[in-house]
Design an enzyme around this catalytic site. Structure first.
Site, mmCIF file in Angstrom:
data_model
loop_
_atom_site.group_PDB
_atom_site.id
_atom_site.type_symbol
_atom_site.label_atom_id
_atom_site.label_comp_id
_atom_site.label_asym_id
_atom_site.label_seq_id
_atom_site.Cartn_x
_atom_site.Cartn_y
_atom_site.Cartn_z
ATOM 1 C CE LYS A 139 57.381 44.823 33.796
ATOM 2 N NZ LYS A 139 56.678 43.691 33.251
ATOM 3 N N GLY A 189 45.735 37.362 45.502
ATOM 4 C CA GLY A 189 45.587 38.411 44.585
ATOM 5 C C GLY A 189 44.656 37.991 43.328
ATOM 6 C CB VAL A 190 41.419 36.999 42.992
ATOM 7 C CG1 VAL A 190 41.638 35.726 43.567
ATOM 8 C CG2 VAL A 190 40.543 37.760 44.327
ATOM 9 N N GLY A 191 43.060 39.675 41.069
ATOM 10 C CA GLY A 191 42.801 40.787 40.166
ATOM 11 C C GLY A 191 42.636 40.562 38.741
ATOM 12 C CE LYS A 192 45.891 44.365 34.232
ATOM 13 N NZ LYS A 192 47.091 45.466 33.822
ATOM 14 C CB VAL A 193 46.780 37.573 36.419
ATOM 15 C CG1 VAL A 193 47.168 35.920 36.168
ATOM 16 C CG2 VAL A 193 47.503 38.320 35.471
ATOM 17 N N GLY A 194 44.461 37.086 38.516
ATOM 18 C CA GLY A 194 43.968 36.013 39.563
ATOM 19 C C GLY A 194 42.759 35.347 39.392
ATOM 20 C CG HIS A 195 39.266 37.570 37.532
ATOM 21 N ND1 HIS A 195 40.121 38.759 37.012
ATOM 22 C CD2 HIS A 195 38.163 37.552 36.588
ATOM 23 C CE1 HIS A 195 39.678 39.123 36.033
ATOM 24 N NE2 HIS A 195 38.634 38.444 35.790
#
Length: 370
Positions: free
Chosen positions: A88, A188-194
């Protein structure tokens, strides 16, 4: 600086969270780049893991995050069935302020200097367009755009894999692999959550969301007015009748303050490093909360970007990500058989695969010795 070095060296060489093969500190003063690349293990192959771009409170926090995240990638890749190790990187600074083409190119040169020991991809604060820039300086950048030979947005399969983990959790706990009629809270509904919200609604779940970014919440509500939003994560985890809690933002969501007040029966989300410290997994088990290990269920994205190394095929990747359902059930079964929390069971299975790979490599080297 002495305190930072002592803390990092202790983690690297002496703590249970250590065991890393290599840690590289990168600096390019002309572009303002300060980055850390941590390679935890190459037992199964080159270390694959994303690049996080974040304004850390301190340099020590950045290094420790790279160490923890890279270790998690070793376990994630092992349980995803990939012939890849774990690594990482973190770039230190606010991406909205300091991210430039020159900085990303400089970072790409550092990745290239490792000769393929580390393969990078997107993470928090980095996007497909950024990987296209990084790839101009290194062949070891994945998560690129389709126009540049890549797989595009890995969030798509990350969300799909988390959904498979939820289905497995429902099968294990309630005897039916569906979320129909279940109340699921997504933090969290950003890149993955939405994307995860889409899967849940299609399966008939009732969805409650929250996000620190109002625009992310508004995007979901405008498209799906049946979704409910609450003020913050503190309110979400206390929601009455919540069946499943899905942390999909930054790590440390499960800690001494949140676990005692969780109303959900299941925790299954996309965020990395959800357990704030060792022992939280036992606290969850003691409360009767089923925890689907984060690095198991969120492996869809790494499955997707890893496929770029062989020529990307979405259907092949989706088939692999579907197996997250079976892997999650296997972990729950191992946990029950061994009388340990699922997180510990997942670690044992991953460690076994890495140990077998190291033993095979040692045996092969011995037979080739003069």
């Amino acid at each position: 600086m002495t305190e930072m070095t002592d803390g990092v060296l202790h983690t690297l060489f002496r703590s249970e969270q250590g065991g890393h093969e290599q840690v590289v500190l990168c600096q390019d003063r002309a572009s303002g780049l300060k980055a850390v690349i941590a390679i935890h293990s190459t037992a199964l192959g080159p270390a694959l893991g994303g690049t996080r771009f974040h304004a850390y409170a301190s340099d020590e926090e950045a290094v420790l995050d790279a160490l923890n995240l890279s270790r998690g990638m070793s376990y994630k890749n092992a349980l995803a069935g990939l012939d890849l190790g774990g690594g990482k990187a973190v770039i230190i600074g606010d991406p909205d302020v300091i991210k430039t083409e020159e900085l990303l190119l400089a970072y790409g040169r550092f990745v290239e200097s490792l000769g393929g020991r580390y393969v990078t991809a997107c993470d928090v604060g980095t996007y497909v367009a950024d990987m296209d820039v990084v790839a101009r300086e290194t062949r070891w950048a994945t998560g690129r755009s389709p126009e540049n030979g890549g797989a595009g947005d890995s969030s798509v399969l990350t969300a799909f894999g988390v959904f498979q983990g939820m289905r497995a959790s429902a099968q294990h706990l309630w005897g039916d692999p569906t979320l129909r009629g279940r109340k699921v809270g997504v933090a969290g509904v950003g890149k993955v959550g939405h994307y995860l919200v889409e899967h849940l609604l299609e399966d008939g779940a009732e969805v409650v969301i929250t996000d620190v970014r109002e625009e992310s919440v508004r995007r979901v509500l405008d498209k799906h007015p049946q979704v409910t939003a609450v003020a913050d994560t503190d309110a979400l985890i206390r929601t009455e009748g919540l069946d499943i809690y899905a942390p999909c933002a930054l790590g440390g969501a499960l800690n001494d303050e949140t676990v005692p007040v969780l109303t959900a029966r299941v925790v299954c989300g996309a965020a990395n490093n959800q357990l704030a410290h060792p022992g939280v997994e036992k606290d969850l088990a003691d409360r009767g909360i089923l925890y689907a290990p984060d690095y198991v269920v969120n492996a869809g994205g790494v499955i997707q970007v890893a496929d770029e190394l062989h020529g990307f095929d979405f259907d092949r990747c989706k088939a692999k990500a579907t197996k997250i359902f079976d892997t999650t059930l296997e972990i729950f079964a191992r946990a029950k058989a061994d009388g340990i929390p699922p997180a510990a069971a997942a670690d044992r299975i991953a460690e076994q695969r890495m140990a077998e790979a190291r033993a095979a490599r040692t045996a092969k080297a011995a037979t080739q010795a003069p």
